[in-house]
Write a protein that holds these residues in place. Sequence first.
Motif: not given
Length: 205
Positions: A112-113, A117-133
């Motif tokens: 996870t990186r 301000h974005y949380r990028i989760q490569p394994i789950e293939r998801k990106v979040y901004y302030e807990d909003r996908e």
Amino acid sequence: MKAYMEKEGWSVRVFSDGNSAVEAIDQPPHLWVLDIMLPDIDGYEILRRIKEKSDTPVIFASARDEDLDRVKGLELGSDDYLSKPFLPKELVIRAKKLLQRIYEGTNGKFQTRWINHYRIQPIERKVYYEDREIDLTSKEFEVVLYLTEHVNELKTRTEILEGVWGNDYVGSERAVDDVIRRIRKKMPRLNLETLYGGGYRVEHP
């Protein structure tokens, strides 16, 4: 099997026939679990099509337990073979070991990186901004992943095409521009810069 895998925190999709699975090959998961005997396309054919597109690991889970089936699966590129009946926990253990072997120790590529301000989760293939996908297409996510793997580095359109679309892509480089434009609209704080005549880069302090 789905319930046991979800207990591990994994996102799981189930396909009731081969055709449904084939339609999802262009949006690859991190692991396939395939049966051999299916009502339409058999597992061998699905495996062939998967390996034409990617190196995604595959576990066969089948009631057929003949040595020739095991050998054929391995020859076509499967990574493991489970014979039914088996305990779901055994599948989870084998899947976990396979995922660790394939994806860990790759210079943080699958960790996870946090970028601008974005949380990028490569394994789950998801990106979040302030807990909003953020709702990204598969190709948009792959471009975001590629550019944030090379943060602060200029990447030309050709490099992005090779890194995301693959060396055998025959379309226009404008495909990169189209995806970048959509990413900017969905992720305005990513700080995605255009260097005219050069390419693109994500700037991050």
